[in-house]
Design a protein around this motif. Structure first.
Motif, PDB file in Angstrom:
ATOM      1  N   SER A   1       0.935  -1.149   0.024  1.00  0.00           N
ATOM      2  CA  SER A   1       0.010   0.079  -0.007  1.00  0.00           C
ATOM      3  C   SER A   1       0.688   0.989  -0.003  1.00  0.00           C
ATOM      4  CB  SER A   1      -0.845   0.080   1.015  1.00  0.00           C
ATOM      5  OG  SER A   1      -0.123   0.039   2.331  1.00  0.00           O
ATOM      6  N   GLY A   2       2.013   1.100   0.622  1.00  0.00           N
ATOM      7  CA  GLY A   2       2.892   2.286   0.608  1.00  0.00           C
ATOM      8  C   GLY A   2       2.507   3.079   2.236  1.00  0.00           C
ATOM      9  N   LEU A   3       1.507   2.574   2.853  1.00  0.00           N
ATOM     10  CA  LEU A   3       1.573   3.098   4.093  1.00  0.00           C
ATOM     11  C   LEU A   3       2.481   2.945   4.996  1.00  0.00           C
ATOM     12  CD1 LEU A   3      -2.484   1.930   4.536  1.00  0.00           C
ATOM     13  CD2 LEU A   3      -1.366   4.462   4.158  1.00  0.00           C
ATOM     14  N   TYR A   4       3.106   4.127   5.787  1.00  0.00           N
ATOM     15  CA  TYR A   4       4.083   4.236   6.708  1.00  0.00           C
ATOM     16  C   TYR A   4       3.872   3.276   7.723  1.00  0.00           C
ATOM     17  CZ  TYR A   4       7.627   6.328   9.751  1.00  0.00           C
ATOM     18  OH  TYR A   4       8.758   6.381  10.491  1.00  0.00           O
ATOM     19  N   ASP A   5       4.735   2.753   8.438  1.00  0.00           N
ATOM     20  CA  ASP A   5       4.714   1.973   9.545  1.00  0.00           C
ATOM     21  C   ASP A   5       5.028   2.665  10.694  1.00  0.00           C
ATOM     22  OD1 ASP A   5       6.028  -1.340  10.483  1.00  0.00           O
ATOM     23  OD2 ASP A   5       4.738   0.215  11.785  1.00  0.00           O
ATOM     24  N   TYR A   6       4.092   3.148  11.525  1.00  0.00           N
ATOM     25  CA  TYR A   6       4.047   4.049  12.779  1.00  0.00           C
ATOM     26  C   TYR A   6       4.970   3.489  13.783  1.00  0.00           C
ATOM     27  CZ  TYR A   6       0.606   0.695  14.208  1.00  0.00           C
ATOM     28  OH  TYR A   6      -0.002  -0.646  14.866  1.00  0.00           O
ATOM     29  N   THR A   7       5.268   2.060  13.839  1.00  0.00           N
ATOM     30  CA  THR A   7       5.993   1.532  14.901  1.00  0.00           C
ATOM     31  C   THR A   7       7.478   1.758  14.658  1.00  0.00           C
ATOM     32  OG1 THR A   7       6.320  -0.564  13.594  1.00  0.00           O
ATOM     33  CG2 THR A   7       4.605  -0.562  15.150  1.00  0.00           C
ATOM     34  N   ASP A   8       7.754   2.215  13.424  1.00  0.00           N
ATOM     35  CA  ASP A   8       9.182   2.614  13.373  1.00  0.00           C
ATOM     36  C   ASP A   8       9.707   3.780  14.024  1.00  0.00           C
ATOM     37  OD1 ASP A   8       9.616   2.206   9.522  1.00  0.00           O
ATOM     38  OD2 ASP A   8       9.532   0.871  11.273  1.00  0.00           O
ATOM     39  N   ASP A   9       8.614   4.842  14.527  1.00  0.00           N
ATOM     40  CA  ASP A   9       8.738   5.854  15.319  1.00  0.00           C
ATOM     41  C   ASP A   9       8.696   5.524  16.734  1.00  0.00           C
ATOM     42  OD1 ASP A   9       6.895   7.838  13.135  1.00  0.00           O
ATOM     43  OD2 ASP A   9       9.376   7.586  12.989  1.00  0.00           O
ATOM     44  N   MET A  10       7.775   4.738  17.137  1.00  0.00           N
ATOM     45  CA  MET A  10       7.328   4.204  18.481  1.00  0.00           C
ATOM     46  C   MET A  10       8.454   3.424  19.154  1.00  0.00           C
ATOM     47  SD  MET A  10       3.820   2.129  18.953  1.00  0.00           S
ATOM     48  CE  MET A  10       2.369   3.307  18.667  1.00  0.00           C
ATOM     49  N   PHE A  11       9.010   2.638  18.243  1.00  0.00           N
ATOM     50  CA  PHE A  11      10.287   1.800  19.117  1.00  0.00           C
ATOM     51  C   PHE A  11      11.782   2.063  18.599  1.00  0.00           C
ATOM     52  CE2 PHE A  11       7.064  -0.077  21.110  1.00  0.00           C
ATOM     53  CZ  PHE A  11       5.959  -0.829  20.144  1.00  0.00           C
ATOM     54  N   THR A  12      11.901   3.479  17.974  1.00  0.00           N
ATOM     55  CA  THR A  12      13.268   3.917  17.931  1.00  0.00           C
ATOM     56  C   THR A  12      14.158   3.489  18.973  1.00  0.00           C
ATOM     57  OG1 THR A  12      12.124   5.558  16.610  1.00  0.00           O
ATOM     58  CG2 THR A  12      14.754   5.590  17.011  1.00  0.00           C
ATOM     59  N   GLN A  13      13.677   3.737  20.390  1.00  0.00           N
ATOM     60  CA  GLN A  13      14.222   3.306  21.546  1.00  0.00           C
ATOM     61  C   GLN A  13      13.593   2.205  21.953  1.00  0.00           C
ATOM     62  OE1 GLN A  13      17.246   4.637  22.844  1.00  0.00           O
ATOM     63  NE2 GLN A  13      17.181   6.235  20.832  1.00  0.00           N
ATOM     64  N   SER A  14      14.068   1.158  21.924  1.00  0.00           N
ATOM     65  CA  SER A  14      13.357  -0.162  22.227  1.00  0.00           C
ATOM     66  C   SER A  14      12.880  -0.170  23.511  1.00  0.00           C
ATOM     67  CB  SER A  14      14.199  -1.585  22.147  1.00  0.00           C
ATOM     68  OG  SER A  14      14.974  -1.432  20.815  1.00  0.00           O
ATOM     69  N   VAL A  15      13.557  -0.012  24.806  1.00  0.00           N
ATOM     70  CA  VAL A  15      12.959  -0.130  26.171  1.00  0.00           C
ATOM     71  C   VAL A  15      11.907   0.994  26.226  1.00  0.00           C
ATOM     72  CG1 VAL A  15      13.477  -0.316  28.677  1.00  0.00           C
ATOM     73  CG2 VAL A  15      14.613  -1.630  26.732  1.00  0.00           C
ATOM     74  N   SER A  16      12.420   2.173  26.251  1.00  0.00           N
ATOM     75  CA  SER A  16      11.783   3.513  26.303  1.00  0.00           C
ATOM     76  C   SER A  16      10.423   3.359  25.692  1.00  0.00           C
ATOM     77  CB  SER A  16      12.312   4.577  26.423  1.00  0.00           C
ATOM     78  OG  SER A  16      13.063   4.923  25.334  1.00  0.00           O
ATOM     79  N   GLY A  17      10.766   3.112  24.451  1.00  0.00           N
ATOM     80  CA  GLY A  17       9.383   3.273  23.392  1.00  0.00           C
ATOM     81  C   GLY A  17       8.384   2.132  24.063  1.00  0.00           C
ATOM     82  N   PHE A  18       8.826   0.959  24.406  1.00  0.00           N
ATOM     83  CA  PHE A  18       7.758  -0.019  25.004  1.00  0.00           C
ATOM     84  C   PHE A  18       7.338   0.448  25.981  1.00  0.00           C
ATOM     85  CE2 PHE A  18       6.133  -3.747  25.828  1.00  0.00           C
ATOM     86  CZ  PHE A  18       6.493  -4.388  27.145  1.00  0.00           C
ATOM     87  N   GLU A  19       8.064   0.977  27.088  1.00  0.00           N
ATOM     88  CA  GLU A  19       7.581   1.538  28.448  1.00  0.00           C
ATOM     89  C   GLU A  19       6.312   2.514  28.135  1.00  0.00           C
ATOM     90  OE1 GLU A  19       9.790  -1.201  31.139  1.00  0.00           O
ATOM     91  OE2 GLU A  19       7.747  -0.253  30.995  1.00  0.00           O
TER      92      GLU A  19
END
Ligand SMILES: CC1(C)S[C@@H]2[C@H](NC(=O)CCCC[C@H](NC(=O)C[NH3+])C(=O)[O-])C(=O)N2[C@H]1C(=O)[O-]
Length: 347
Positions: free
Chosen positions: A110-128
């Motif tokens: 589709s070409g739709l951007y994956d919002y998780t790329d920004d969400m989990f740039t920092q793995s632990v803090s992004g997850f928390e």
């Protein structure tokens, strides 16, 4: 041609190596035409030292995408959705481009951007930040639409969780039910998948399960117990809980033609090449193994859990393997070896 016998010693070596690479534990189950093999290494729980069991429940991550694809393809079989229709026909004005079709979404084209790329740039803090959050599908799509699309609709393969959040929206709009209800009615109950659950937004895994541990980005830092989370950042793209037995049953049934018409399964298996050994269809991966055998299924990477769940084209042999860590490239790479052991046998 008959498949080589599974290499169980080789499978054990793969799991042992995954543990030495940093996974607290690993499990694998092969169901081969009525014969079951189970191998485990390490622990399900670092705090108690409880051994991991091949029966433990775990978070399957993106293997959920195969469940969502099966529901939509069954709706196509029922003439309730046209795969080549624009998503916006069913969800008016959801997407900025009427030419994005249901098939584009299910095939990551589709070409739709994956919002998780920004969400989990920092793995632990992004997850928390998100682990206890509850999102609506619309909120997740809005995050994606803030960023430019990766390609024109249909022009290229570009993996994006956003596609299967849109798939969840489609399922709910087309059926008037939650994805939970549709998974239960169309897959879980008919196949008697007793370990398979969709509990979103509850954060706990019921019954007996393996804890999942997120490996921090900085080497040497403590593993983070990521077991309890809503997985609301993924939902119809990644929130199913299951077991090795149930995922083997699911992919064996799917590939054995028990969930879709021949025509729809053929559409699911129209693959776009991703790299030298893997391709993507509609919510389905194909992996081409060194011995010339291709296997079909999906992988999963959710905080705390890596999953490989694949079966032969006829579904008669299936393997599911899980390591209870994530964000650890070494473990992910090693675990791919379960496919060679399970389907290509001894070298
Ligand atoms: C395409 C994948 C690999 S990523 C996609 C989905 N998982 C996610 O989108 C979660 C990504 C963050 C997971 C996290 N990683 C980081 O935070 C990295 N900074 C970790 O390892 O726990 C899934 O599952 N898919 C895998 C798939 O389909 O195999």
């Amino acid at each position: 041609a008959a498949l080589p016998a599974p290499d169980i010693a080789g499978l054990d070596e793969v799991l042992r190596t995954a543990v030495t690479q940093g996974a607290p534990g690993a499990l694998a189950r092969i169901d081969d035409n009525g014969t079951t093999y189970q191998v485990t290494r390490g622990v399900a729980d670092l705090s108690t030292g409880q051994d991991i069991s091949a029966d433990d429940r775990f978070r399957v991550g993106s293997v959920t995408k195969s469940f969502s694809a099966v529901v939509l393809l069954q709706l196509a079989d029922e003439h309730r959705v046209d795969l080549d229709a624009p998503v916006n026909r069913y969800l008016p004005k959801l997407l900025p481009d009427d030419s994005i079709t249901v098939r584009h979404v299910l095939g990551h084209r589709s070409g739709l951007y994956d919002y998780t790329d920004d969400m989990f740039t920092q793995s632990v803090s992004g997850f928390e930040v998100v682990r206890n959050k509850v999102f609506t599908y619309q909120q997740l799509v809005a995050l994606a639409l803030k960023k430019p699309r990766t390609n024109a609709p249909g022009a290229a393969y570009s993996y994006s969780n956003t596609n299967f959040v849109v798939a969840g929206l489609l399922i709910e709009k087309l059926t008037g039910h939650s994805v939970k209800t549709e998974y239960e009615n169309r897959i879980i109950n008919p196949l008697e998948l007793r370990d398979t659950l969709y509990v979103h937004p509850d954060t706990r895994i019921p019954g007996r399960y393996a804890h999942g541990y997120l490996t921090p980005d900085t080497a040497g830092e403590e593993l983070v117990d990521a077991t309890d989370q809503t997985v609301s950042w993924a939902q119809s793209a990644g929130a199913v809980i299951s077991s090795a037995k149930d995922l083997n049953t699911f992919f064996s049934a799917l590939l054995g033609g028990k969930l879709l018409s021949e025509a729809r399964l053929a559409e699911m298996e129209r693959f776009t090449r991703v790299d030298s050994t893997s391709s993507y269809g509609l919510g389905l991966r194909r992996r081409d193994l060194s011995c010339g055998i291709s296997v079909y299924g999906h992988t999963g990477s959710v905080q705390g859990y890596y999953t490989y769940a694949f079966a032969t084209e006829d579904g008669r042999r299936a393997v599911t393997a899980v390591a209870n860590t994530s964000n650890n490239e070494g473990v992910l790479r090693v675990m791919a070896g379960v496919l060679e052991s399970a389907f290509c046998g001894k070298e």
